[in-house]
Scaffold this motif. Sequence first.
Motif, mmCIF file in Angstrom:
data_model
loop_
_atom_site.group_PDB
_atom_site.id
_atom_site.type_symbol
_atom_site.label_atom_id
_atom_site.label_comp_id
_atom_site.label_asym_id
_atom_site.label_seq_id
_atom_site.Cartn_x
_atom_site.Cartn_y
_atom_site.Cartn_z
ATOM 1 N N CYS A 6 16.302 -3.181 8.935
ATOM 2 C CA CYS A 6 15.124 -3.532 8.145
ATOM 3 C C CYS A 6 14.191 -4.357 9.022
ATOM 4 C CB CYS A 6 15.525 -4.322 6.902
ATOM 5 S SG CYS A 6 14.140 -4.728 5.818
ATOM 6 N N ASP A 7 12.965 -3.887 9.193
ATOM 7 C CA ASP A 7 11.993 -4.627 9.996
ATOM 8 C C ASP A 7 10.607 -4.384 9.421
ATOM 9 O OD1 ASP A 7 11.209 -2.073 10.923
ATOM 10 O OD2 ASP A 7 12.652 -2.180 12.556
ATOM 11 N N GLU A 8 9.587 -4.813 10.147
ATOM 12 C CA GLU A 8 8.219 -4.685 9.645
ATOM 13 C C GLU A 8 7.781 -3.236 9.511
ATOM 14 O OE1 GLU A 8 5.530 -6.506 12.324
ATOM 15 O OE2 GLU A 8 6.024 -5.200 14.021
ATOM 16 N N ASP A 9 8.461 -2.330 10.207
ATOM 17 C CA ASP A 9 8.092 -0.917 10.146
ATOM 18 C C ASP A 9 8.706 -0.192 8.954
ATOM 19 O OD1 ASP A 9 6.463 -0.878 12.365
ATOM 20 O OD2 ASP A 9 8.132 -0.576 13.733
ATOM 21 N N GLY A 10 9.760 -0.760 8.357
ATOM 22 C CA GLY A 10 10.390 -0.058 7.254
ATOM 23 C C GLY A 10 11.862 -0.378 7.140
ATOM 24 N N LEU A 11 12.601 0.576 6.560
ATOM 25 C CA LEU A 11 13.992 0.331 6.222
ATOM 26 C C LEU A 11 14.811 1.581 6.505
ATOM 27 C CD1 LEU A 11 16.190 -1.413 4.716
ATOM 28 C CD2 LEU A 11 15.368 -0.356 2.599
ATOM 29 N N THR A 12 16.025 1.386 7.011
ATOM 30 C CA THR A 12 16.979 2.465 7.202
ATOM 31 C C THR A 12 18.228 2.143 6.401
ATOM 32 O OG1 THR A 12 16.173 2.945 9.435
ATOM 33 C CG2 THR A 12 18.348 3.780 8.862
ATOM 34 N N VAL A 13 18.661 3.093 5.570
ATOM 35 C CA VAL A 13 19.879 2.901 4.789
ATOM 36 C C VAL A 13 20.817 4.055 5.063
ATOM 37 C CG1 VAL A 13 18.731 1.574 2.973
ATOM 38 C CG2 VAL A 13 18.886 4.068 2.772
ATOM 39 N N GLY B 278 4.359 -2.673 17.882
ATOM 40 C CA GLY B 278 3.141 -3.372 17.493
ATOM 41 C C GLY B 278 1.957 -2.468 17.262
ATOM 42 N N LYS B 279 0.788 -2.918 17.697
ATOM 43 C CA LYS B 279 -0.459 -2.205 17.433
ATOM 44 C C LYS B 279 -0.491 -0.841 18.117
ATOM 45 C CE LYS B 279 -5.487 -2.804 17.513
ATOM 46 N NZ LYS B 279 -6.596 -3.734 17.850
ATOM 47 N N ILE B 280 0.066 -0.771 19.331
ATOM 48 C CA ILE B 280 0.068 0.508 20.052
ATOM 49 C C ILE B 280 0.896 1.540 19.281
ATOM 50 C CG2 ILE B 280 0.783 1.681 22.166
ATOM 51 C CD1 ILE B 280 0.174 -0.829 23.699
ATOM 52 N N ARG B 281 2.008 1.108 18.694
ATOM 53 C CA ARG B 281 2.837 2.008 17.906
ATOM 54 C C ARG B 281 2.060 2.550 16.701
ATOM 55 N NH1 ARG B 281 8.186 3.170 16.706
ATOM 56 N NH2 ARG B 281 8.697 3.478 14.512
ATOM 57 N N ARG B 282 1.351 1.656 16.017
ATOM 58 C CA ARG B 282 0.592 2.080 14.848
ATOM 59 C C ARG B 282 -0.506 3.062 15.241
ATOM 60 N NH1 ARG B 282 1.390 -3.435 13.722
ATOM 61 N NH2 ARG B 282 -0.702 -3.984 14.460
ATOM 62 N N MET B 283 -1.172 2.812 16.355
ATOM 63 C CA MET B 283 -2.215 3.722 16.822
ATOM 64 C C MET B 283 -1.626 5.082 17.193
ATOM 65 S SD MET B 283 -4.382 1.036 19.187
ATOM 66 C CE MET B 283 -5.371 2.344 19.918
ATOM 67 N N PHE B 284 -0.470 5.059 17.858
ATOM 68 C CA PHE B 284 0.187 6.296 18.273
ATOM 69 C C PHE B 284 0.573 7.129 17.053
ATOM 70 C CE2 PHE B 284 4.060 8.700 19.162
ATOM 71 C CZ PHE B 284 3.689 9.425 20.289
ATOM 72 N N LEU B 285 1.212 6.490 16.070
ATOM 73 C CA LEU B 285 1.642 7.207 14.874
ATOM 74 C C LEU B 285 0.447 7.743 14.102
ATOM 75 C CD1 LEU B 285 4.564 4.942 13.591
ATOM 76 C CD2 LEU B 285 4.714 7.105 14.847
ATOM 77 N N LYS C 267 0.823 -1.200 0.000
ATOM 78 C CA LYS C 267 0.000 0.000 0.000
ATOM 79 C C LYS C 267 0.860 1.254 0.000
ATOM 80 C CE LYS C 267 -3.937 -2.232 2.237
ATOM 81 N NZ LYS C 267 -4.853 -2.230 3.375
ATOM 82 N N ASN C 268 2.093 1.150 0.451
ATOM 83 C CA ASN C 268 3.012 2.274 0.412
ATOM 84 C C ASN C 268 3.880 2.111 -0.829
ATOM 85 O OD1 ASN C 268 2.703 3.662 3.225
ATOM 86 N ND2 ASN C 268 2.669 1.464 3.582
ATOM 87 N N LEU D 275 6.907 2.723 7.616
ATOM 88 C CA LEU D 275 5.751 2.430 6.772
ATOM 89 C C LEU D 275 4.481 2.344 7.605
ATOM 90 C CD1 LEU D 275 7.253 -0.339 4.464
ATOM 91 C CD2 LEU D 275 7.235 2.130 4.140
ATOM 92 N N CYS D 276 3.457 3.044 7.156
ATOM 93 C CA CYS D 276 2.153 2.995 7.800
ATOM 94 C C CYS D 276 1.090 2.707 6.734
ATOM 95 C CB CYS D 276 1.859 4.323 8.519
ATOM 96 S SG CYS D 276 3.065 4.722 9.807
ATOM 97 N N GLU D 277 -0.135 2.561 7.165
ATOM 98 C CA GLU D 277 -1.200 2.136 6.257
ATOM 99 C C GLU D 277 -1.435 3.119 5.114
ATOM 100 O OE1 GLU D 277 -4.280 -0.522 5.006
ATOM 101 O OE2 GLU D 277 -2.656 -0.731 6.461
#
Length: 329
Positions: free
Chosen positions: A30-37, A188-195, A4-5, A52-54
């Motif tokens: 690199c993790d489920e939240d995104g990537l750092t280079v 996790g879910k709390i992070r996504r809600m916060f962001l 979606k992103n 990465l978010c929805e």
Amino acid sequence: MNSKNREYFNSQLKVSVQGHGRALLQPLQCDEDGLTVVAAGPYGNLVFREILCEDYTLLHNTYSCREDMTVSYSVPGPFLGFHFAVRNDINYTTPGLPGGVIFRNQYNMFYLPEMESTRTFRGEQEYESFIIHFTPAYLKRWEEPFPLLSAFLDSLGSTPAQINRANMSATPEMMAIIQHILQCTYTGKIRRMFLQAKVLELLMLALQNITPEGNFVRPLRRHSDIERIEEARQYLVANLEEPCTLDELAQKVGINVFKLKVGFKQVYGTTVFALLTEERMQRAIHLLRDTDKLVVEVSEAVGYKNLPNFTSAFKRRFGFTPSAVKQGQ
């Protein structure tokens, strides 16, 4: 990667540094939240972090420069979102747009059919930017309360555009939200809600800050003017006990009063008086906590000849009196 992103990923980022050629980007995390280079060389260190978010991608870029450098980068596909200058002033050139400078604590919303840009940095300095890359569908949810956003989205086509002809000054509240996002430790879910909550709050404030006319004063473009504004701030901080008038300050740094006031707002996102007051309060609380100076001595040391005025300003800023600090409360 979350499909979606689709428009902006660090995995698609191409970077080159003038005089050094193509920069080799190495994955740092690199993790489920995104990537750092990261890219490193004799020019310094470049770090590109994405979250990465929805409905959007958050991008946090830092540039630690050992030498003057020009960085060009590109990402396939369109870009739609906000760009904030978090640390230092960022000179930029983007095909199809006026270009210029995003001063520290300034922002704008951009649309780019192809994500191509060039940034110029000065050596021995650090720069930081925060970018929110939205999906068009997400922004369309907020068209009704923000007609300017609706008109901007309707105008998008095959050419680059920006929502306001001049970059805007972010409020302290907006810059604080950015720091909350960057320093988030939830998972996790709390992070996504916060962001989700913080990005929506930042979006609302950023859109409310845009005027229908867009009649913002043209930003300072000459580097000498920016240096004079920085010199004026340094003088204020070094002479808190003997503050001068705006006219006197303008004369000391060789700039007119109008440009001094406008420049302070553009470079520091605040007024001369507000910055002076904040510097006084920070110096005062340091002297109260870490020295044996009496409250009246601290008042004089930060430029307040009238003790009640100092006490009122201090309590208004911190919520408690200078005496309470001395008493260890």
